[in-house]
Design a protein around this motif. Structure first.
Motif, PDB file in Angstrom:
ATOM      1  N   ARG A 196       9.725   4.160   6.616  1.00 43.20           N
ATOM      2  CA  ARG A 196       9.429   3.720   7.977  1.00 43.20           C
ATOM      3  C   ARG A 196       7.974   3.262   8.107  1.00 43.20           C
ATOM      4  O   ARG A 196       7.681   2.239   8.702  1.00 43.20           O
ATOM      5  CB  ARG A 196       9.707   4.841   8.969  1.00 43.20           C
ATOM      6  N   VAL A 197       7.069   4.004   7.509  1.00 43.50           N
ATOM      7  CA  VAL A 197       5.646   3.694   7.618  1.00 43.50           C
ATOM      8  C   VAL A 197       5.300   2.401   6.873  1.00 43.50           C
ATOM      9  O   VAL A 197       4.536   1.583   7.367  1.00 43.50           O
ATOM     10  CB  VAL A 197       4.799   4.872   7.068  1.00 43.50           C
ATOM     11  N   THR A 198       5.887   2.220   5.695  1.00 41.69           N
ATOM     12  CA  THR A 198       5.542   1.056   4.874  1.00 41.69           C
ATOM     13  C   THR A 198       6.394  -0.166   5.181  1.00 41.69           C
ATOM     14  O   THR A 198       5.995  -1.283   4.876  1.00 41.69           O
ATOM     15  CB  THR A 198       5.696   1.383   3.381  1.00 41.69           C
ATOM     16  N   GLY A 199       7.580   0.049   5.734  1.00 40.38           N
ATOM     17  CA  GLY A 199       8.481  -1.071   5.977  1.00 40.38           C
ATOM     18  C   GLY A 199       9.241  -1.497   4.728  1.00 40.38           C
ATOM     19  O   GLY A 199       9.774  -2.593   4.670  1.00 40.38           O
ATOM     20  N   VAL A 200       9.268  -0.630   3.716  1.00 41.48           N
ATOM     21  CA  VAL A 200       9.968  -0.904   2.456  1.00 41.48           C
ATOM     22  C   VAL A 200      11.253  -0.076   2.448  1.00 41.48           C
ATOM     23  O   VAL A 200      11.236   1.103   2.785  1.00 41.48           O
ATOM     24  CB  VAL A 200       9.081  -0.543   1.240  1.00 41.48           C
ATOM     25  N   ARG A 201      12.354  -0.706   2.073  1.00 41.32           N
ATOM     26  CA  ARG A 201      13.654  -0.025   2.066  1.00 41.32           C
ATOM     27  C   ARG A 201      13.632   1.224   1.185  1.00 41.32           C
ATOM     28  O   ARG A 201      12.982   1.265   0.143  1.00 41.32           O
ATOM     29  CB  ARG A 201      14.741  -0.959   1.549  1.00 41.32           C
ATOM     30  N   ILE A 202      14.387   2.239   1.597  1.00 38.42           N
ATOM     31  CA  ILE A 202      14.481   3.504   0.873  1.00 38.42           C
ATOM     32  C   ILE A 202      14.995   3.270  -0.545  1.00 38.42           C
ATOM     33  O   ILE A 202      14.465   3.839  -1.507  1.00 38.42           O
ATOM     34  CB  ILE A 202      15.389   4.504   1.621  1.00 38.42           C
ATOM     35  N   GLU A 203      16.015   2.428  -0.679  1.00 35.83           N
ATOM     36  CA  GLU A 203      16.596   2.174  -2.001  1.00 35.83           C
ATOM     37  C   GLU A 203      15.551   1.606  -2.955  1.00 35.83           C
ATOM     38  O   GLU A 203      15.492   1.983  -4.123  1.00 35.83           O
ATOM     39  CB  GLU A 203      17.778   1.196  -1.902  1.00 35.83           C
ATOM     40  N   LEU A 204      14.727   0.702  -2.449  1.00 39.79           N
ATOM     41  CA  LEU A 204      13.695   0.098  -3.281  1.00 39.79           C
ATOM     42  C   LEU A 204      12.634   1.126  -3.656  1.00 39.79           C
ATOM     43  O   LEU A 204      12.190   1.177  -4.810  1.00 39.79           O
ATOM     44  CB  LEU A 204      13.067  -1.087  -2.550  1.00 39.79           C
ATOM     45  N   LEU A 205      12.250   1.981  -2.717  1.00 35.72           N
ATOM     46  CA  LEU A 205      11.282   3.039  -3.028  1.00 35.72           C
ATOM     47  C   LEU A 205      11.831   3.974  -4.104  1.00 35.72           C
ATOM     48  O   LEU A 205      11.100   4.372  -5.020  1.00 35.72           O
ATOM     49  CB  LEU A 205      10.941   3.837  -1.763  1.00 35.72           C
ATOM     50  N   ARG A 206      13.110   4.314  -4.006  1.00 35.27           N
ATOM     51  CA  ARG A 206      13.722   5.179  -5.024  1.00 35.27           C
ATOM     52  C   ARG A 206      13.712   4.509  -6.391  1.00 35.27           C
ATOM     53  O   ARG A 206      13.495   5.161  -7.406  1.00 35.27           O
ATOM     54  CB  ARG A 206      15.139   5.556  -4.607  1.00 35.27           C
ATOM     55  N   ARG A 207      13.961   3.195  -6.418  1.00 36.27           N
ATOM     56  CA  ARG A 207      13.926   2.474  -7.702  1.00 36.27           C
ATOM     57  C   ARG A 207      12.523   2.490  -8.298  1.00 36.27           C
ATOM     58  O   ARG A 207      12.363   2.566  -9.512  1.00 36.27           O
ATOM     59  CB  ARG A 207      14.403   1.034  -7.523  1.00 36.27           C
ATOM     60  N   PHE A 208      11.512   2.412  -7.444  1.00 30.68           N
ATOM     61  CA  PHE A 208      10.139   2.480  -7.935  1.00 30.68           C
ATOM     62  C   PHE A 208       9.840   3.869  -8.498  1.00 30.68           C
ATOM     63  O   PHE A 208       9.235   4.000  -9.558  1.00 30.68           O
ATOM     64  CB  PHE A 208       9.128   2.164  -6.832  1.00 30.68           C
TER      65      PHE A 208
END
Length: 172
Positions: A26-38
């Motif tokens: 929510r804070v970064t505006g980056v999807r959860i799925e993408l954050l998990r992949r990172f």
């Protein structure tokens, strides 16, 4: 493109633990799925614009050399329930702050003004973790009786819910 090193993946993991993956998204505006992949390093590179969104939040968690001289945000998201200065708040106060966060700044000021008209002059709270508008709101909210607080909170929650629905309808 920015390569995801072990340091970056570890920092993302620490940041997601501290804030929660949902709050980080929510804070970064980056999807959860993408954050998990990172974090799991299934994706090995971050696009420039994505890195620009993640880095200010991630910077305090990085142990290696820094790439940018941007200062980290003063407040990372609205994780009121975990902020050390605000642990003593009642759940109604935390819910009110979460609901208020959804509304536009102009509307927040209107709500504070309406509350001031209802309660008269009030002393704002002095929490450094809250903005001046939020401190004014809390001062007025605490001056209300239990019944008035419930009615006021119900109205704000209804308005915040409508705002979230309106935003979601624009997305899909």
């Amino acid at each position: 493109m920015k390569k995801i090193s072990d340091d970056i993946a570890l920092a993302l993991d620490k940041c997601a633990e501290a804030l929660s993956i949902h709050e980080l998204s929510r804070v970064t505006g980056v999807r959860i799925e993408l954050l998990r992949r990172f974090i799991t390093r299934k994706t090995r590179h971050v696009r420039g614009e994505t890195w620009d969104k993640i880095y200010p939040v991630l910077r305090p968690y990085l142990t290696g050399p820094v790439e940018s001289e941007e200062p980290p945000p003063v407040r990372i998201g609205r994780a009121y329930r975990r902020h050390p200065d605000l642990i003593e708040m009642f759940s109604d106060q935390k819910i009110l702050l979460d609901a208020l966060d959804v509304l536009q700044d102009e509307r927040k000021k209107q709500i504070v003004g309406e509350l001031a008209d209802k309660t008269g002059p009030t002393q704002p709270t002095t929490s450094t973790a809250l903005s001046p508008v939020e401190n004014q709101l809390m001062g007025g909210f605490l001056k209300l009786s239990e019944e008035e607080r419930k009615t006021f909170l119900d109205g704000i929650l209804k308005e915040a819910t409508e705002e979230v629905r309106r935003r979601r309808s624009q997305l899909f």
